[in-house]
Design a protein around this motif. Sequence first.
Motif, mmCIF file in Angstrom:
data_model
loop_
_atom_site.group_PDB
_atom_site.id
_atom_site.type_symbol
_atom_site.label_atom_id
_atom_site.label_comp_id
_atom_site.label_asym_id
_atom_site.label_seq_id
_atom_site.Cartn_x
_atom_site.Cartn_y
_atom_site.Cartn_z
ATOM 1 N N CYS A 2 1.189 -1.285 -0.111
ATOM 2 C CA CYS A 2 0.092 -0.045 -0.334
ATOM 3 C C CYS A 2 0.501 1.416 0.318
ATOM 4 O O CYS A 2 0.752 2.337 -0.374
ATOM 5 N N SER A 3 2.320 0.977 0.016
ATOM 6 C CA SER A 3 3.111 2.439 -0.364
ATOM 7 C C SER A 3 3.837 2.097 -1.242
ATOM 8 O O SER A 3 4.981 1.106 -0.527
ATOM 9 N N ALA A 4 4.588 3.318 -1.595
ATOM 10 C CA ALA A 4 5.327 2.772 -2.571
ATOM 11 C C ALA A 4 6.806 4.406 -2.714
ATOM 12 O O ALA A 4 5.615 5.252 -2.251
ATOM 13 N N SER A 5 7.683 4.408 -2.630
ATOM 14 C CA SER A 5 8.509 5.265 -3.541
ATOM 15 C C SER A 5 9.991 4.952 -4.211
ATOM 16 O O SER A 5 9.604 3.948 -4.899
ATOM 17 N N ILE A 6 9.812 5.870 -4.899
ATOM 18 C CA ILE A 6 11.255 5.908 -5.696
ATOM 19 C C ILE A 6 12.405 6.227 -5.519
ATOM 20 O O ILE A 6 12.554 7.330 -4.518
ATOM 21 N N ILE A 7 13.203 5.888 -5.300
ATOM 22 C CA ILE A 7 14.673 5.616 -4.252
ATOM 23 C C ILE A 7 15.635 6.501 -5.441
ATOM 24 O O ILE A 7 16.196 5.371 -6.248
ATOM 25 N N VAL B 237 12.053 1.496 -7.773
ATOM 26 C CA VAL B 237 10.795 2.019 -7.145
ATOM 27 C C VAL B 237 10.919 0.925 -5.419
ATOM 28 O O VAL B 237 11.085 -0.408 -5.469
ATOM 29 N N PHE B 238 10.819 1.214 -4.154
ATOM 30 C CA PHE B 238 10.255 0.676 -2.862
ATOM 31 C C PHE B 238 8.883 0.683 -3.226
ATOM 32 O O PHE B 238 8.645 1.410 -2.895
ATOM 33 N N PHE B 239 8.726 -0.576 -2.465
ATOM 34 C CA PHE B 239 7.126 -0.780 -1.861
ATOM 35 C C PHE B 239 7.384 -1.464 -0.638
ATOM 36 O O PHE B 239 7.899 -2.468 -0.397
ATOM 37 N N THR B 240 5.734 -1.780 0.114
ATOM 38 C CA THR B 240 5.518 -2.237 1.743
ATOM 39 C C THR B 240 4.384 -2.196 2.008
ATOM 40 O O THR B 240 3.803 -1.708 1.436
ATOM 41 N N GLU C 223 17.416 9.197 -1.372
ATOM 42 C CA GLU C 223 16.624 10.157 -1.235
ATOM 43 C C GLU C 223 15.508 9.891 -2.402
ATOM 44 O O GLU C 223 15.883 8.826 -3.620
ATOM 45 N N GLY C 224 14.313 10.446 -2.509
ATOM 46 C CA GLY C 224 14.007 10.014 -3.643
ATOM 47 C C GLY C 224 12.174 11.192 -3.488
ATOM 48 O O GLY C 224 12.121 11.936 -2.850
ATOM 49 N N VAL C 225 11.426 10.432 -3.974
ATOM 50 C CA VAL C 225 10.050 10.876 -3.888
ATOM 51 C C VAL C 225 8.980 9.940 -3.529
ATOM 52 O O VAL C 225 9.059 8.754 -4.094
ATOM 53 N N PHE C 226 8.348 9.839 -2.491
ATOM 54 C CA PHE C 226 7.052 9.803 -1.965
ATOM 55 C C PHE C 226 5.414 9.455 -3.002
ATOM 56 O O PHE C 226 5.887 10.046 -3.809
ATOM 57 N N LEU C 227 5.571 8.472 -3.541
ATOM 58 C CA LEU C 227 4.135 8.194 -4.532
ATOM 59 C C LEU C 227 3.466 8.383 -3.594
ATOM 60 O O LEU C 227 2.602 7.682 -3.284
ATOM 61 N N CYS D 16 3.637 14.873 -6.253
ATOM 62 C CA CYS D 16 4.697 13.748 -5.201
ATOM 63 C C CYS D 16 5.335 14.400 -4.335
ATOM 64 O O CYS D 16 5.436 15.406 -4.033
ATOM 65 N N THR D 17 6.150 14.141 -2.986
ATOM 66 C CA THR D 17 6.535 14.645 -1.980
ATOM 67 C C THR D 17 8.626 14.236 -2.167
ATOM 68 O O THR D 17 8.704 13.176 -1.742
ATOM 69 N N TYR D 18 9.172 15.259 -2.065
ATOM 70 C CA TYR D 18 10.365 14.668 -2.270
ATOM 71 C C TYR D 18 10.825 14.646 -0.599
ATOM 72 O O TYR D 18 11.065 15.255 0.687
ATOM 73 N N PHE D 19 12.109 13.692 -0.539
ATOM 74 C CA PHE D 19 12.422 13.526 0.682
ATOM 75 C C PHE D 19 14.222 12.877 0.804
ATOM 76 O O PHE D 19 14.186 12.968 -0.485
ATOM 77 N N ASN D 20 15.346 13.899 2.035
ATOM 78 C CA ASN D 20 16.339 13.207 1.749
ATOM 79 C C ASN D 20 17.314 13.036 2.670
ATOM 80 O O ASN D 20 17.078 13.891 3.789
#
Length: 233
Positions: A27-32, A191-194, A208-212, A225-229
């Motif tokens: 249900c959760s994913a990000s691009i790293i 792509v990371f997903f959990t 570092e990446g973006v939350f989808l 999307c939301t950037y994180f670092n």
Amino acid sequence: MTIEFFYPIGKEPEKDPVIELLPKEYCSASIIFYPFIKMPDSWVSADAPTNKEIYKSGSPISWREIQRRSNLNSISEVSKAVIAYLTGGLARGIYQRLDLFNKINENIEPNLFFPNEDEYSMLLIDDMLKVLGSKGAKKVLYNKLIEGSGVFELNKLTTEQKLYLCSGPMIIMDEYRDFSFTCYFDQASMVFFTKEDNLDCLKETKFEGVFLEKETPLIWENHQCTYFNYNRT
């Protein structure tokens, strides 16, 4: 104990939300992003550094820092520039931005290299393994797109096994399948997903990446999307 290779490309990667493409329990994913690679001044070679050299001596440089040095307007522009570099400007229209690549390239100092493509970054592999083992898993499962599946003991991985995990498109996950990383061709990100409903598991990494968001497609650069670092370099 095997898994199938999976990458959420969908039929229309500019429109299909990544979250909707994931197996139903996720249900959760990000691009790293794979970081740019800084080798020490003492490193001398006519070629780009090998993965083993990167793991031993390389330092990560964040996309945000590259954005600052190149005077680009956003992380999205850095992404477009990186993929333009990887594909020679021949990718989808959104990535045909050799003008952005040139801005970065003009500011590439000696011994600073663009991220690797088609495989996980050796600068991130230890943090990836940390995430995979964060709920007590002892094994890492993998399926390499070309060579098939296997299992490694998570706490006994050798450098050579880590190099293997960073040697081409593949999916890796913990034995409980709570956390998954996947990568594919012509990409400088994974792509990371959990199964968890948040991505707090990434906070103790250098990622570092973006939350989808629920609506964000794989080609995310022109979407919400939301950037994180967590790298800070």
